[in-house]
Motif scaffolding. Sequence first.
Motif, PDB file in Angstrom:
ATOM      1  N   GLY A 110     -25.465  24.196  56.645  1.00  0.00           N
ATOM      2  CA  GLY A 110     -26.709  23.616  56.266  1.00  0.00           C
ATOM      3  C   GLY A 110     -27.812  23.826  55.606  1.00  0.00           C
ATOM      4  N   PHE A 111     -27.938  24.761  55.462  1.00  0.00           N
ATOM      5  CA  PHE A 111     -28.493  25.322  53.643  1.00  0.00           C
ATOM      6  C   PHE A 111     -28.384  24.653  52.663  1.00  0.00           C
ATOM      7  N   THR A 112     -27.219  24.799  52.135  1.00  0.00           N
ATOM      8  CA  THR A 112     -26.568  24.113  51.013  1.00  0.00           C
ATOM      9  C   THR A 112     -26.492  22.977  51.708  1.00  0.00           C
ATOM     10  N   ALA A 113     -26.425  21.862  52.387  1.00  0.00           N
ATOM     11  CA  ALA A 113     -26.253  20.585  51.849  1.00  0.00           C
ATOM     12  C   ALA A 113     -27.685  20.357  51.831  1.00  0.00           C
ATOM     13  N   THR A 114     -28.429  21.010  52.324  1.00  0.00           N
ATOM     14  CA  THR A 114     -29.903  20.566  52.309  1.00  0.00           C
ATOM     15  C   THR A 114     -30.451  20.545  51.271  1.00  0.00           C
ATOM     16  N   THR A 115     -29.871  21.401  50.356  1.00  0.00           N
ATOM     17  CA  THR A 115     -30.727  21.579  49.679  1.00  0.00           C
ATOM     18  C   THR A 115     -29.947  20.458  48.498  1.00  0.00           C
ATOM     19  N   MET A 116     -28.942  21.077  48.423  1.00  0.00           N
ATOM     20  CA  MET A 116     -27.978  18.877  47.266  1.00  0.00           C
ATOM     21  C   MET A 116     -28.092  18.302  47.971  1.00  0.00           C
ATOM     22  N   VAL A 117     -28.859  17.356  48.967  1.00  0.00           N
ATOM     23  CA  VAL A 117     -29.714  16.962  49.207  1.00  0.00           C
ATOM     24  C   VAL A 117     -30.758  16.372  48.730  1.00  0.00           C
ATOM     25  N   GLY A 118     -30.988  17.535  48.083  1.00  0.00           N
ATOM     26  CA  GLY A 118     -32.943  17.425  47.485  1.00  0.00           C
ATOM     27  C   GLY A 118     -32.141  17.646  46.079  1.00  0.00           C
ATOM     28  N   PHE A 119     -31.266  17.426  45.410  1.00  0.00           N
ATOM     29  CA  PHE A 119     -31.069  18.107  43.598  1.00  0.00           C
ATOM     30  C   PHE A 119     -31.225  16.399  42.722  1.00  0.00           C
ATOM     31  N   ALA A 120     -31.883  16.130  41.898  1.00  0.00           N
ATOM     32  CA  ALA A 120     -31.123  14.809  41.428  1.00  0.00           C
ATOM     33  C   ALA A 120     -30.578  15.684  39.878  1.00  0.00           C
ATOM     34  N   THR A 121     -29.144  14.667  39.654  1.00  0.00           N
ATOM     35  CA  THR A 121     -28.527  14.392  39.323  1.00  0.00           C
ATOM     36  C   THR A 121     -28.205  14.280  37.776  1.00  0.00           C
ATOM     37  N   PHE A 122     -28.211  15.272  36.607  1.00  0.00           N
ATOM     38  CA  PHE A 122     -28.259  15.498  35.507  1.00  0.00           C
ATOM     39  C   PHE A 122     -28.149  13.805  34.976  1.00  0.00           C
TER      40      PHE A 122
END
Length: 189
Positions: free
Chosen positions: A18-30
């Motif tokens: 859940g932590f990992t998914a949360t941080t990845m949902v808020g990650f802009a792509t290159f």
Amino acid sequence: GTAEPRVALPAMFWRYCGFTATTMVGFATFGLLSFHMVIHGVVAPAAVPLIYAAAMAADALTALASGWAYDRLGAKTLAALPVLSLLAAALGFAGGVTLMVLGALAWGAAVGIQESTLRAVVADLVAAPRRATAYGVFAAALGAATAVGGALTGWLYDISPGLVVAVVAGIQALALAALPFIRSRVRVP
């Protein structure tokens, strides 16, 4: 021979996903960061591969550093990921070539943690007989969250780059808030 009974993946593993998914949902792509640089005339399209190469250098160095830090300090080192993810968006969508390149470097550093230390934690959360399954589930959650995050930030970018930064900040704040519930239970190697 008889098959060993299946053991469920531990609850802490699911919290960590859940932590990992949360941080990845808020990650802009290159891709989005470089698109922004090019359409705003900050860099020429030919410079994007050079910026990406620099980001990959930051990736490599951060992977080494975060692995070393995790071995010594444990899961609290994961707090750097939401911070770097926010910096990538905040700087990457700012004005000027220097800030945007710094954003790309922060993006690369975040990827370094994602590719190394995020995965290492799984080994500390799951016993060997279920570890391969856990890595598969973790990779699926990571990939799905990355796809959702890419779609979300792309959609928000169409509205406003500033909105991307604001939403990323909120999502990464949630990830940071969840981290104490994980790190207190992850074994320090």
